[in-house]
Design an enzyme around this catalytic site. Structure first.
Site, mmCIF file in Angstrom:
data_model
loop_
_atom_site.group_PDB
_atom_site.id
_atom_site.type_symbol
_atom_site.label_atom_id
_atom_site.label_comp_id
_atom_site.label_asym_id
_atom_site.label_seq_id
_atom_site.Cartn_x
_atom_site.Cartn_y
_atom_site.Cartn_z
ATOM 1 N N GLU A 221 0.618 -0.726 0.363
ATOM 2 C CA GLU A 221 0.082 -0.005 0.361
ATOM 3 C C GLU A 221 0.894 1.361 -0.073
ATOM 4 O O GLU A 221 2.092 1.341 0.390
ATOM 5 C CB GLU A 221 -0.298 0.330 1.030
ATOM 6 C CG GLU A 221 -1.499 1.140 1.600
ATOM 7 C CD GLU A 221 -3.233 0.990 2.549
ATOM 8 O OE1 GLU A 221 -3.305 -0.073 3.466
ATOM 9 O OE2 GLU A 221 -3.450 2.212 2.588
ATOM 10 N N ASN B 238 -12.485 -1.141 -0.823
ATOM 11 C CA ASN B 238 -11.563 -1.124 1.041
ATOM 12 C C ASN B 238 -12.090 -1.129 1.762
ATOM 13 O O ASN B 238 -12.415 0.299 1.730
ATOM 14 C CB ASN B 238 -10.218 -1.185 0.423
ATOM 15 C CG ASN B 238 -9.606 -1.220 1.719
ATOM 16 O OD1 ASN B 238 -8.726 -2.716 2.278
ATOM 17 N ND2 ASN B 238 -9.031 -0.626 3.033
ATOM 18 N N GLU B 239 -12.402 -1.808 2.924
ATOM 19 C CA GLU B 239 -13.245 -1.524 4.069
ATOM 20 C C GLU B 239 -13.936 -0.496 3.743
ATOM 21 O O GLU B 239 -13.764 0.341 4.291
ATOM 22 C CB GLU B 239 -11.857 -1.562 5.016
ATOM 23 C CG GLU B 239 -11.190 -2.141 5.028
ATOM 24 C CD GLU B 239 -10.444 -2.154 6.752
ATOM 25 O OE1 GLU B 239 -9.913 -0.638 6.970
ATOM 26 O OE2 GLU B 239 -9.220 -3.356 7.030
ATOM 27 N N TYR C 277 -6.968 -8.357 11.716
ATOM 28 C CA TYR C 277 -5.413 -7.774 12.760
ATOM 29 C C TYR C 277 -5.774 -8.038 14.009
ATOM 30 O O TYR C 277 -6.518 -8.181 14.383
ATOM 31 C CB TYR C 277 -5.280 -6.265 12.801
ATOM 32 C CG TYR C 277 -4.866 -5.233 10.580
ATOM 33 C CD1 TYR C 277 -4.024 -5.690 10.800
ATOM 34 C CD2 TYR C 277 -6.199 -5.109 10.112
ATOM 35 C CE1 TYR C 277 -3.637 -6.218 9.226
ATOM 36 C CE2 TYR C 277 -5.593 -4.982 8.718
ATOM 37 C CZ TYR C 277 -4.540 -5.330 8.650
ATOM 38 O OH TYR C 277 -3.752 -4.843 7.388
ATOM 39 N N GLU D 259 -6.181 -9.203 4.333
ATOM 40 C CA GLU D 259 -5.508 -8.314 4.936
ATOM 41 C C GLU D 259 -4.991 -9.359 6.099
ATOM 42 O O GLU D 259 -6.520 -9.114 6.544
ATOM 43 C CB GLU D 259 -5.513 -6.411 5.408
ATOM 44 C CG GLU D 259 -5.814 -6.282 4.059
ATOM 45 C CD GLU D 259 -5.698 -4.218 4.378
ATOM 46 O OE1 GLU D 259 -5.557 -4.496 5.130
ATOM 47 O OE2 GLU D 259 -6.263 -3.700 3.199
HETATM 48 O O1 AHR Z 1 -2.425 -0.837 5.089
HETATM 49 C C1 AHR Z 1 -2.797 -0.672 6.798
HETATM 50 C C2 AHR Z 1 -4.566 -0.594 6.129
HETATM 51 O O2 AHR Z 1 -5.098 -0.942 7.351
HETATM 52 C C3 AHR Z 1 -5.250 -0.473 5.307
HETATM 53 O O3 AHR Z 1 -4.996 0.674 4.823
HETATM 54 C C4 AHR Z 1 -6.944 -0.619 5.980
HETATM 55 O O4 AHR Z 1 -7.157 -1.520 4.833
HETATM 56 C C5 AHR Z 1 -6.027 -1.678 7.108
HETATM 57 O O5 AHR Z 1 -7.432 -0.902 8.012
#
Ligand code: AHR
Length: 536
Positions: free
Chosen positions: A77, A222-223, A294, A334
């Site tokens: 990114e 994305n998100e 995450y 991700e």
């Molecule tokens: O890459 C880190 C970020 O984490 C990304 O931009 C996002 O999609 C996620 O929350």
């Protein structure tokens, strides 16, 4: 490390299953949907003070599913030093003539990154791709609105595709659902894949790329969870329809929601029905539903145990998909450990930068995720660790050089050494519990065969912070006398790699001779091991 062998009568498939069934709640049959683990070491193992014991039995005839190599993928990114300074650094002695960092290219190629997602992340939600094509001197220097940095646009679509070719990865592009439009996304497909005399295909030719880039994987944003669910569902449907009308062979990834504990949905203003509403709308055009995960915690057992939340995310996403009765796959596009500078869950801030220093325990978690993907490879067919370099990355660069973070090694080891066929395997292991997670086995296992069914790979994480686990490994197939063992370990779970100590954690390979069909192996504390055996 101990390695002993003993004679062992191979189990027939029927006996294996009978044995598994008898074991009841005391074991896990990987890939068979049973995932409860023994609270105590099974009776069959003689008690020995301070010794942990386990058993792994593998049915080499029970192939559960194929494993898609795209589960070992990565993400880059335009955030912090991931892209500029990591992937790409102009005028550096460490870069090639295209500006690609040679050390990063080498590490990515050695890992064998199969698929690379770009340009974001949140960055994608503000990215207008036409700013990143044509002569670099005429590309606009802009503000990166996602992360409040300067964006030169010197790394754009053509550079990304060439980068993917250089490291041997499939390109996967994420479109802008936020400030972009379906038409802009469809034009991007035309620029990349168009073969006719259309405007954007001709623009690509004009800029020096006569052949189509053939970008097969495309993300529908994305998100996008801040959008009302219906609004995103409509966007994804219209956008996907238009993109597939330009190239019907592309694969589309719609954005789903997972990884967030249900009680937090309301607090964060997230829609618990998100997946179902989106799927109802896009089921006929989407090939994947994604989620992001995450994790990470100061508490060792909480971090290791959080793999259960990851598994729950896969299961709940699979259940939502099941309702559509369509062959939609899961893409975890991700995932990583991310907590030291940022509270979970999103939104996160970049004020302090997004670098993490990873240690061995983070690598244990990474390997457990890969075990999960291998065991659940009938549902998860793509995943992209976030990110490949610098910002929460598997590699870390400076203007002088680079080192590989601990989490790089399981990515490379599993990609290189595990097979493409997932096998049924029964694990009896002592367990631990943490504040949020119960009965987590110390030994986490996945077993695979390669495509021609000649090589068995047993991937084992010993999550115990301080104790080895003496393990009996048995298989109903006949295995050769030589074993190759790959181990990732270090002096303590907290150990990290750094510029001055780049080899604290790495892959160590050894050849071992064995006799008989059964082997005893001592998995060292806080270790990742892949044992490879040939089938005869
Ligand atoms: O890459 C880190 C970020 O984490 C990304 O931009 C996002 O999609 C996620 O929350």
């Amino acid at each position: 490390m101990g390695f002993n062998t003993t004679l062992f009568a191979p189990l027939s498939r029927r006996k294996f299953l009978r044995h598994s069934a008898r074991a009841g709640a005391g074991m896990c049959v990987a890939g068979l949907g049973i995932s409860s683990y023994a609270r105590h070491v099974p009776q069959a193992f003689p008690a020995e003070e301070g010794t942990l014991r386990a058993a792994i039995s593998i049915d080499t005839r029970a192939i559960l599913h194929s494993i898609n190599p795209n589960i070992y993928g990565a993400f880059i990114e335009h955030v912090d030093r991931c892209l500029y300074g990591g992937v790409y650094q102009e005028n550096s002695r460490l870069s090639d003539e295209r500006g690609f960092r040679k050390d990063v290219v080498k590490a990515a190629a050695e890992w064998g990154v199969p698929i690379l997602r770009w340009p974001g992340g949140i960055f994608a939600s503000f990215y207008h791709w036409e700013n990143g094509i044509g002569p670099k001197s005429s590309r606009p220097n802009l503000q990166n609105e996602a992360w409040h940095e300067e964006e030169t646009n010197h790394f754009g679509t053509d550079e990304f595709v060439h980068y993917c070719h250089t490291i041997g990865a499939e390109p996967y592009i994420c479109v802008n659902h936020n400030t972009g439009t379906p038409q802009e996304a469809a034009n991007w497909v035309e620029y990349c894949n168009g073969t006719g005399e259309s405007r954007y295909a001709n623009l690509r030719r004009k800029y020096g790329h006569p052949e189509p880039h053939n970008v097969r994987y495309w993300g529908l944003g994305n998100e996008p969870w801040k959008m009302p669910t219906e609004q995103y569902a409509n966007f994804a449907f219209e956008c996907g329809k238009l993109m597939k009308s330009v190239d019907p062979t592309i694969k589309l990834v719609a954005c789903g929601l997972g990884g967030i504990p249900k009680p937090l949905f309301k607090k964060l203003g997230l829609d618990p029905e998100w997946n179902r509403v989106v799927l109802r709308k896009v089921a006929d055009i989407a090939d994947y539903l994604s989620f992001h995960e995450y994790e990470g915690n100061e508490d060792y057992d909480e971090e290791q145990g959080s793999i259960q939340r990851f598994e729950a995310s896969i299961n709940s996403t699979a259940a939502d998909i099941e309702l559509t009765k369509k062959p939609i796959q899961i893409s975890v596009d991700e995932w990583n450990i991310w907590y030291r500078k940022h509270g979970l869950p999103p939104p996160r801030s970049i004020e302090e930068g997004v670098d993490e220093k990873y240690n061995l325990r983070d690598a244990l978690w990474t390997a457990s995720v890969l075990n999960l993907f291998q065991r659940m490879g009938d549902r998860v067919t793509m995943a992209n660790v976030a990110t490949m370099v610098n910002a929460i990355g598997t590699m870390y660069t400076s203007d002088q050089g680079m080192f590989l973070q601990t989490i790089y090694f399981p990515m490379k080891l599993y990609r290189r050494e595990c097979g493409s066929q997932s096998l049924a395997c029964k694990v009896e292991s002592p367990t631990f519990s943490s504040k949020s997670f119960q009965d987590v086995p110390y030994l986490d296992v996945s077993a695979t065969l390669d495509a021609d069914r000649r090589n068995l790979a047993i991937a084992v994480v010993n999550r115990h912070e301080s104790k080895p686990v003496r393990t009996t490994v048995s298989s109903n197939g006949t295995i050769g006398s030589k074993a190759t063992v790959f181990e990732i370990n270090g002096t303590s779970p907290e150990i990290e790699n750094s510029f001055s100590e780049p080899d604290n954690v790495r892959i160590v390979r050894k050849e071992v001779n064995r006799t008989g069909d059964k082997l005893y192996y001592v998995f060292p504390a806080h270790s990742i091991t892949v044992i490879k055996l040939s089938m005869i």
